[in-house]
Design an enzyme around this catalytic site. Structure first.
Site, PDB file in Angstrom:
ATOM      1  N   ARG A 210       4.815 -12.432   6.398  1.00 39.23           N
ATOM      2  CA  ARG A 210       4.179 -12.886   5.262  1.00 39.23           C
ATOM      3  C   ARG A 210       4.676 -13.917   4.359  1.00 39.23           C
ATOM      4  O   ARG A 210       5.973 -13.798   4.028  1.00 39.23           O
ATOM      5  CB  ARG A 210       4.037 -11.571   4.330  1.00 39.23           C
TER       6      ARG A 210
ATOM      7  N   ARG B 277      -2.951 -13.651   4.986  1.00 40.88           N
ATOM      8  CA  ARG B 277      -1.651 -13.116   5.274  1.00 40.88           C
ATOM      9  C   ARG B 277      -1.662 -12.391   6.704  1.00 40.88           C
ATOM     10  O   ARG B 277      -2.619 -11.819   7.119  1.00 40.88           O
ATOM     11  CB  ARG B 277      -1.230 -12.440   4.159  1.00 40.88           C
TER      12      ARG B 277
ATOM     13  N   ASP C 203      -0.268  -7.341   4.505  1.00 36.81           N
ATOM     14  CA  ASP C 203      -0.522  -7.141   3.241  1.00 36.81           C
ATOM     15  C   ASP C 203      -0.237  -5.616   3.036  1.00 36.81           C
ATOM     16  O   ASP C 203      -1.151  -4.846   3.814  1.00 36.81           O
ATOM     17  CB  ASP C 203      -1.888  -7.470   2.492  1.00 36.81           C
TER      18      ASP C 203
ATOM     19  N   ASP D  17       0.345  -2.309   0.215  1.00 44.39           N
ATOM     20  CA  ASP D  17      -0.090  -2.259  -1.432  1.00 44.39           C
ATOM     21  C   ASP D  17       0.084  -0.688  -1.408  1.00 44.39           C
ATOM     22  O   ASP D  17      -0.352   0.177  -0.825  1.00 44.39           O
ATOM     23  CB  ASP D  17      -1.376  -2.576  -1.998  1.00 44.39           C
TER      24      ASP D  17
END
Length: 175
Positions: free
Chosen positions: A92, A101, A104, A106
């Site tokens: 990344r 990317r 990812d 989150d």
């Protein structure tokens, strides 16, 4: 003997560069290997168009997305540091906001906590409107609620549902 407090968290995974499915599988394995983190469920994979600050980017590679539920003894900020490390280990690169990317990761929700720091906002500020987060979340937790926005099933009904299923084997199994 001191007991560690373990709290539930929801982590969203996405990839639109490289071997996207393999990137997600590796991320699930890496998160499962974190000390103090136990995976309790992983959704199926959904596919979505890339979303940029200006809207949907039909020119960018599509994303594969999933959601995992974990029990974490790590504080939210410590979990975020580990997720950022895993992203970096998988190539990344943070060049542009919401850019393409390899991976990812989150934190969407962490035990219903609210946080607003330079590095972490809980719950995730845009999760409620992103089908690529709430559709797979609903797969693994039909009774889920997102603090400040209500039940996930109601949010899914309200989204444009701009995701589609991906025919792939499960990302994770308890064996």
């Amino acid at each position: 003997m001191r007991r560690r407090v373990v709290l539930p968290a929801v982590i969203a995974l996405g990839s639109n560069l490289g071997d996207r499915e393999d990137n997600l599988r590796a991320a699930v394995r890496d998160i499962a290997a974190l000390g103090g983190v136990t995976v309790t469920a992983v959704s199926g994979i959904v596919q979505s168009h890339a979303v940029k600050p200006t809207g949907t980017d039909a020119e960018a590679p599509d994303y594969l997305n999933a959601v995992m539920l974990v029990q974490s003894a790590l504080h939210p900020e410590a979990l975020l540091i580990e997720l950022n490390r895993i992203e970096a280990e998988h190539g990344r690169v943070r060049v542009e906001r919401w850019g393409d990317r390899t991976l990812d990761l989150d934190i969407i929700s962490f035990a219903g906590l609210e946080r607003l720091t330079d590095d972490l906002t809980l719950p995730h500020p845009r999760a409620w409107e992103r089908a690529f987060v709430i559709v797979p979340w609903l797969q693994v937790d039909p009774d889920a609620e997102l603090r400040g926005h209500g039940r996930i099933d109601a949010l899914v009904v309200a989204t444009s549902r701009e995701v589609w299923a991906c025919d792939a084997p499960p990302l994770w199994s308890e064996s």
